[in-house]
Design a protein around this motif. Sequence first.
Motif, mmCIF file in Angstrom:
data_model
loop_
_atom_site.group_PDB
_atom_site.id
_atom_site.type_symbol
_atom_site.label_atom_id
_atom_site.label_comp_id
_atom_site.label_asym_id
_atom_site.label_seq_id
_atom_site.Cartn_x
_atom_site.Cartn_y
_atom_site.Cartn_z
ATOM 1 N N GLN A 159 0.951 -1.033 -0.153
ATOM 2 C CA GLN A 159 -0.131 0.113 -0.197
ATOM 3 C C GLN A 159 0.904 1.152 -0.063
ATOM 4 O O GLN A 159 0.487 2.377 -0.614
ATOM 5 N N MET A 160 1.919 1.278 0.911
ATOM 6 C CA MET A 160 2.884 2.339 0.815
ATOM 7 C C MET A 160 3.579 2.624 -0.519
ATOM 8 O O MET A 160 3.809 3.763 -0.957
ATOM 9 N N GLU A 161 3.764 1.601 -1.367
ATOM 10 C CA GLU A 161 4.475 1.650 -2.585
ATOM 11 C C GLU A 161 3.536 2.461 -3.593
ATOM 12 O O GLU A 161 3.736 3.288 -4.530
ATOM 13 N N SER A 162 2.169 2.086 -3.508
ATOM 14 C CA SER A 162 1.121 2.676 -4.252
ATOM 15 C C SER A 162 1.058 4.353 -3.876
ATOM 16 O O SER A 162 0.669 4.983 -4.804
ATOM 17 N N LEU A 163 1.402 4.778 -2.882
ATOM 18 C CA LEU A 163 1.415 6.215 -2.564
ATOM 19 C C LEU A 163 2.347 6.906 -3.239
ATOM 20 O O LEU A 163 2.221 8.228 -3.246
ATOM 21 N N LEU A 164 3.367 6.325 -3.669
ATOM 22 C CA LEU A 164 4.288 6.952 -4.547
ATOM 23 C C LEU A 164 3.685 7.297 -6.019
ATOM 24 O O LEU A 164 4.230 8.407 -6.529
ATOM 25 N N GLN A 166 0.639 8.773 -6.039
ATOM 26 C CA GLN A 166 -0.419 9.862 -5.676
ATOM 27 C C GLN A 166 0.076 11.144 -5.118
ATOM 28 O O GLN A 166 1.024 11.326 -4.054
ATOM 29 N N GLU A 167 -0.162 12.155 -6.051
ATOM 30 C CA GLU A 167 0.539 13.387 -5.752
ATOM 31 C C GLU A 167 0.230 14.029 -4.427
ATOM 32 O O GLU A 167 0.664 14.800 -3.887
ATOM 33 N N GLU A 168 -1.188 13.719 -3.672
ATOM 34 C CA GLU A 168 -1.629 14.234 -2.521
ATOM 35 C C GLU A 168 -0.443 13.822 -1.389
ATOM 36 O O GLU A 168 -0.503 14.340 -0.349
ATOM 37 N N PHE A 169 0.249 12.666 -1.773
ATOM 38 C CA PHE A 169 1.179 12.230 -0.734
ATOM 39 C C PHE A 169 2.667 12.466 -1.066
ATOM 40 O O PHE A 169 3.484 12.147 -0.731
ATOM 41 N N ALA A 170 2.752 13.212 -2.211
ATOM 42 C CA ALA A 170 4.192 13.865 -2.609
ATOM 43 C C ALA A 170 4.986 14.344 -1.532
ATOM 44 O O ALA A 170 6.311 14.204 -1.705
#
Length: 194
Positions: A159-164, A166-170
């Motif tokens: 799940q953390m890898e998928s945050l890369l 997502q711009e909102e987690f930049a």
Amino acid sequence: MNNPQLIHMSGNIVINKGGRSIDFSLFTPDFDVNPQFFNDCDIESVQANAVITIENLTSYHDYLFYKAEHKLNEIVLYLGGYHNYGRRLILNKLKNFIAASNLSVPFYHWGDIDLHGLYIWKHLRDKTRIDFQPLYMDASSYLRHLDKGNPITKTDLTQMESLLDQEEFAVFHELICQMLNHRKKIEQEAIILK
């Protein structure tokens, strides 16, 4: 009857309730208030260089000690994980007062350096529409405290890898890369304030 979760706060804030001014800066190191208190009150003044929400109760008390020791002028609010209506109410009252008064007071959030800590930060931003910036949730804080880390589950790593993507987690991308590399998370209580 539900047992209300008291709001734990600290800082220089004066609130008008029923025509009476209440100066919460007199309560040190902090004060506890029933969330319903904020329903029909107005903020009269705020004297702070920042507003900080803190996820964990132990870290909240550690930060209050740090704040007093370094004579920091901040409003600090214990979040307790995901925030609720009462905390959102006072945060929005603070945001609106700060904006109406043309004050330059940034909002920060400090939480666990793990998947859920990142989600709590996003939930807080989404629900309050306040531009919370992360505090002590960065790659350098992570690397300084890596020896106190715990393993991250495979599910959380995915799940953390998928945050890369997502711009909102930049703002967390550098941190996430370090976490994926070291495969460790860090509980907020492990962060030592200096």
